[in-house]
Design a protein around this motif. Sequence first.
Motif, PDB file in Angstrom:
ATOM      1  N   ASN A  41      32.376  51.307  35.775  1.00 43.72           N
ATOM      2  CA  ASN A  41      31.931  50.148  36.811  1.00 43.72           C
ATOM      3  C   ASN A  41      30.555  49.643  36.380  1.00 43.72           C
ATOM      4  OD1 ASN A  41      29.782  51.721  38.558  1.00 43.72           O
ATOM      5  ND2 ASN A  41      31.254  53.201  37.984  1.00 43.72           N
ATOM      6  N   THR A  42      30.251  48.708  36.991  1.00 42.27           N
ATOM      7  CA  THR A  42      28.941  47.912  36.928  1.00 42.27           C
ATOM      8  C   THR A  42      28.155  48.019  38.259  1.00 42.27           C
ATOM      9  OG1 THR A  42      29.607  46.514  34.955  1.00 42.27           O
ATOM     10  CG2 THR A  42      27.603  46.030  36.165  1.00 42.27           C
ATOM     11  N   ARG A  43      27.319  48.537  38.423  1.00 41.63           N
ATOM     12  CA  ARG A  43      26.516  48.742  39.837  1.00 41.63           C
ATOM     13  C   ARG A  43      27.905  49.219  40.968  1.00 41.63           C
ATOM     14  NH1 ARG A  43      23.996  44.817  37.390  1.00 41.63           N
ATOM     15  NH2 ARG A  43      25.360  43.216  38.362  1.00 41.63           N
ATOM     16  N   GLY A  44      28.611  50.125  40.682  1.00 39.45           N
ATOM     17  CA  GLY A  44      29.662  50.459  41.477  1.00 39.45           C
ATOM     18  C   GLY A  44      31.017  49.662  41.779  1.00 39.45           C
ATOM     19  N   ILE A  45      31.116  48.441  41.004  1.00 41.73           N
ATOM     20  CA  ILE A  45      32.184  47.379  41.099  1.00 41.73           C
ATOM     21  C   ILE A  45      33.081  47.664  39.635  1.00 41.73           C
ATOM     22  CG2 ILE A  45      32.906  45.037  40.966  1.00 41.73           C
ATOM     23  CD1 ILE A  45      30.255  44.743  42.784  1.00 41.73           C
ATOM     24  N   ARG A  46      34.261  47.848  39.949  1.00 40.82           N
ATOM     25  CA  ARG A  46      34.973  48.319  38.521  1.00 40.82           C
ATOM     26  C   ARG A  46      35.069  47.156  37.742  1.00 40.82           C
ATOM     27  NH1 ARG A  46      40.523  51.049  40.385  1.00 40.82           N
ATOM     28  NH2 ARG A  46      41.192  50.765  37.938  1.00 40.82           N
ATOM     29  N   ASN A  47      34.820  47.452  36.368  1.00 31.46           N
ATOM     30  CA  ASN A  47      34.781  46.388  35.234  1.00 31.46           C
ATOM     31  C   ASN A  47      36.143  45.993  34.927  1.00 31.46           C
ATOM     32  OD1 ASN A  47      32.145  47.201  34.935  1.00 31.46           O
ATOM     33  ND2 ASN A  47      32.502  48.492  33.232  1.00 31.46           N
ATOM     34  N   ASP A  48      37.288  46.762  34.932  1.00 33.79           N
ATOM     35  CA  ASP A  48      38.752  46.288  34.840  1.00 33.79           C
ATOM     36  C   ASP A  48      39.258  45.041  35.478  1.00 33.79           C
ATOM     37  OD1 ASP A  48      38.974  47.951  36.508  1.00 33.79           O
ATOM     38  OD2 ASP A  48      40.634  49.202  35.797  1.00 33.79           O
ATOM     39  N   VAL A  49      38.733  45.316  36.898  1.00 33.12           N
ATOM     40  CA  VAL A  49      39.238  44.291  37.845  1.00 33.12           C
ATOM     41  C   VAL A  49      38.549  43.067  37.703  1.00 33.12           C
ATOM     42  CG1 VAL A  49      39.349  44.133  40.122  1.00 33.12           C
ATOM     43  CG2 VAL A  49      40.261  45.962  39.490  1.00 33.12           C
ATOM     44  N   VAL A  50      37.089  43.081  37.381  1.00 25.77           N
ATOM     45  CA  VAL A  50      36.334  42.095  37.393  1.00 25.77           C
ATOM     46  C   VAL A  50      36.941  41.110  36.050  1.00 25.77           C
ATOM     47  CG1 VAL A  50      34.217  41.246  37.013  1.00 25.77           C
ATOM     48  CG2 VAL A  50      34.390  42.762  38.454  1.00 25.77           C
ATOM     49  N   GLU A  51      37.025  41.963  35.078  1.00 22.89           N
ATOM     50  CA  GLU A  51      37.504  41.237  33.539  1.00 22.89           C
ATOM     51  C   GLU A  51      38.770  40.442  34.085  1.00 22.89           C
ATOM     52  OE1 GLU A  51      35.725  40.596  31.294  1.00 22.89           O
ATOM     53  OE2 GLU A  51      34.036  41.631  32.362  1.00 22.89           O
ATOM     54  N   ALA A  52      39.671  41.230  34.682  1.00 16.70           N
ATOM     55  CA  ALA A  52      41.028  40.292  34.874  1.00 16.70           C
ATOM     56  C   ALA A  52      41.194  39.250  35.700  1.00 16.70           C
ATOM     57  CB  ALA A  52      41.981  41.571  35.409  1.00 16.70           C
ATOM     58  N   LEU A  53      40.097  39.641  36.640  1.00 18.52           N
ATOM     59  CA  LEU A  53      39.974  38.286  37.559  1.00 18.52           C
ATOM     60  C   LEU A  53      39.261  37.063  37.232  1.00 18.52           C
ATOM     61  CD1 LEU A  53      39.604  40.179  41.050  1.00 18.52           C
ATOM     62  CD2 LEU A  53      41.416  39.165  40.198  1.00 18.52           C
ATOM     63  N   LYS A  54      38.439  37.387  36.163  1.00 16.97           N
ATOM     64  CA  LYS A  54      37.670  36.466  35.695  1.00 16.97           C
ATOM     65  C   LYS A  54      38.503  35.412  34.668  1.00 16.97           C
ATOM     66  CE  LYS A  54      33.511  37.530  33.512  1.00 16.97           C
ATOM     67  NZ  LYS A  54      32.477  38.260  32.894  1.00 16.97           N
ATOM     68  N   LYS A  55      39.537  35.777  34.491  1.00 12.36           N
ATOM     69  CA  LYS A  55      40.496  34.933  33.411  1.00 12.36           C
ATOM     70  C   LYS A  55      41.268  34.118  34.540  1.00 12.36           C
ATOM     71  CE  LYS A  55      41.245  38.130  29.617  1.00 12.36           C
ATOM     72  NZ  LYS A  55      41.639  39.525  29.936  1.00 12.36           N
ATOM     73  N   LEU A  56      41.199  34.212  35.820  1.00  9.87           N
ATOM     74  CA  LEU A  56      41.835  33.571  36.707  1.00  9.87           C
ATOM     75  C   LEU A  56      40.963  32.072  37.265  1.00  9.87           C
ATOM     76  CD1 LEU A  56      43.649  35.691  39.248  1.00  9.87           C
ATOM     77  CD2 LEU A  56      44.417  34.792  37.242  1.00  9.87           C
ATOM     78  N   HIS A  57      39.646  32.341  36.952  1.00  7.53           N
ATOM     79  CA  HIS A  57      38.576  31.360  37.294  1.00  7.53           C
ATOM     80  C   HIS A  57      38.589  31.109  38.686  1.00  7.53           C
ATOM     81  CE1 HIS A  57      38.963  29.269  33.147  1.00  7.53           C
ATOM     82  NE2 HIS A  57      38.638  30.452  32.919  1.00  7.53           N
ATOM     83  N   ILE A  58      38.424  32.496  39.321  1.00 12.30           N
ATOM     84  CA  ILE A  58      38.383  32.243  40.925  1.00 12.30           C
ATOM     85  C   ILE A  58      37.460  31.550  41.374  1.00 12.30           C
ATOM     86  CG2 ILE A  58      38.124  33.759  42.896  1.00 12.30           C
ATOM     87  CD1 ILE A  58      39.697  36.059  41.452  1.00 12.30           C
ATOM     88  N   PRO A  59      37.759  30.386  42.356  1.00 13.87           N
ATOM     89  CA  PRO A  59      36.568  29.514  42.501  1.00 13.87           C
ATOM     90  C   PRO A  59      35.948  30.020  43.963  1.00 13.87           C
ATOM     91  CG  PRO A  59      38.839  28.737  43.569  1.00 13.87           C
ATOM     92  CD  PRO A  59      39.233  30.096  42.647  1.00 13.87           C
ATOM     93  N   ASN A  60      36.458  30.811  44.614  1.00 11.70           N
ATOM     94  CA  ASN A  60      35.881  31.437  45.941  1.00 11.70           C
ATOM     95  C   ASN A  60      36.450  32.621  46.504  1.00 11.70           C
ATOM     96  OD1 ASN A  60      37.726  31.222  48.628  1.00 11.70           O
ATOM     97  ND2 ASN A  60      37.933  29.104  47.324  1.00 11.70           N
ATOM     98  N   LEU A  61      35.693  33.471  46.998  1.00 11.78           N
ATOM     99  CA  LEU A  61      36.056  34.813  47.547  1.00 11.78           C
ATOM    100  C   LEU A  61      35.889  34.922  49.231  1.00 11.78           C
ATOM    101  CD1 LEU A  61      38.040  37.415  46.783  1.00 11.78           C
ATOM    102  CD2 LEU A  61      35.469  38.612  46.345  1.00 11.78           C
TER     103      LEU A  61
END
Length: 499
Positions: free
Chosen positions: A46-66
């Motif tokens: 994780n990076t500062r508590g946020i899991r890396n695998d989930v962030v990496e996977a979601l970055k590929k979607l180009h999430i515009p807003n959360l």
Amino acid sequence: MTNTLTINADQGTNTIDPHIYGHFAEHLGRCIYEGFWVGEDSDIPNTRGIRNDVVEALKKLHIPNLRWPGGCFADEYHWKDGVGPRENRASIVNTHWGSVTENNHFGTHEFFDLCEMLGTAPYICGNVGSGTVQEMSEWVEYCTHTGPSPMADWRARNGRKEPWQLPFFGVGNESWGCGGNMRPEFYADEYRRYQTYVRHYDKNKIFKIACGANSADYEWTEVLMRRAGGHMDGLSLHFYTVPGEWKKKGSATQFDQAEYFITLQKALKMEELIQRHGGIMDRYDPKKRVALIVDEWGTWFDVEEGTNPGFLYQQNTLRDALVAGLTLNIFNAHCDRVRMANIAQTVNVLQAMILTDGAKMILTPTYHVFEMWKVHQGATMLPIHLSSEDYRHEDKQIPAWSASASKDGAGRIHLTVCHTNPSQSATLSVELRGTKAASVSGRIMTANELNTHNTFDNAEAIAPRDLNEGDAHLEGDRLTLTLPPASVAVFTLETQGVM
Ligand code: AHR
């Protein structure tokens, strides 16, 4: 009858707002905790508590807003509980979702950190139901004021000197239900009052979103537009696809063709909802200044056996992929009014992109649709004419095909297609009007069974594949597509310019 599609490549005036491809993360079940947040001391990378695998996977979607922190949770969330040293943060009970203890370890700073990691725009939903005007106003000040100010100074003491950009703010969630059980007249007045104090500090201009209707509650839209339309930038709409009844919604994985059919048929209701809510909005706002924001949508099934009923954890099959593809095609078609949407929800809840089990993570068929469809983000929507056979089940029918086309900044044409019929492959004859295509590439996703899904033991049971010979044939201005039963696909045409 044959299936034909005309793409008017030399037309198109409306941009498909990337925000249509938005996401939603609530403090619900294992979405925030376990899904995104594992804490700095976790063995899960994780990076500062946020899991890396989930962030990496979601970055590929180009999430515009959360969108965050809810949902129903938003109207009982008190943001001050979630800032400052984590060990000092107050615990609360998440009464909506399983009555579990919420330790507030994931709060405002962690949310903005997550958004920065994802490269996505934050969309915060404020508390009208059980919060005060002052509390909401101070949250906006805390996030966006440059300082000096009481809230900006507090933010700096908590480790963040610079203000964040907060482009989207929702004033309450489902105020007709879990957000306070209000009548539209009452909420319209409350909205006017609360939004007054949602200030634009310095360069941060906030797009204010009023709580909109539940599904086909047209009266809500009518009253909101009449009484408060001038004070909002967006009006929301919530619509979930539930194959059965709310008490017995149906299984996410154990269903027959009748249930498959009814699920798609119900998902297609989105078209009627947008037309009718949009029609009401047109009367008050003919220039379409106010956007329709479908900030909760997706499938809602019975929870997976053995899981907490309050956690809304469900599996995700080829059927979900069809629902996602059909819905996104509908949003694109109405991109003049629908300028933002948020599927519910990103991880481990309802129609999720990602499911996790401890350190393991899998991508769902819905994830793959968002990845395939991302080509439309920010592109110009091209008008199409689709003439489709029906997919019939007993005495009912829906169109066998759905399509959406757009042109990106480089002149490429992108076409997304859903073929709903689960019994036979079929051919779609596409005429390209106003351009010549030099080549076609693409990907198709299908599976042998409608309920095929990825599991932690078999993470690749369903995923898109490249085109095989015979899937797409380009000759002059004609593209012939042959799609398997129950499939979704994306095609990209390199063009030789407008004719
Ligand atoms: O997404 C789950 C819940 O559905 C949300 O909290 C609420 O807004 C809606 O009823």
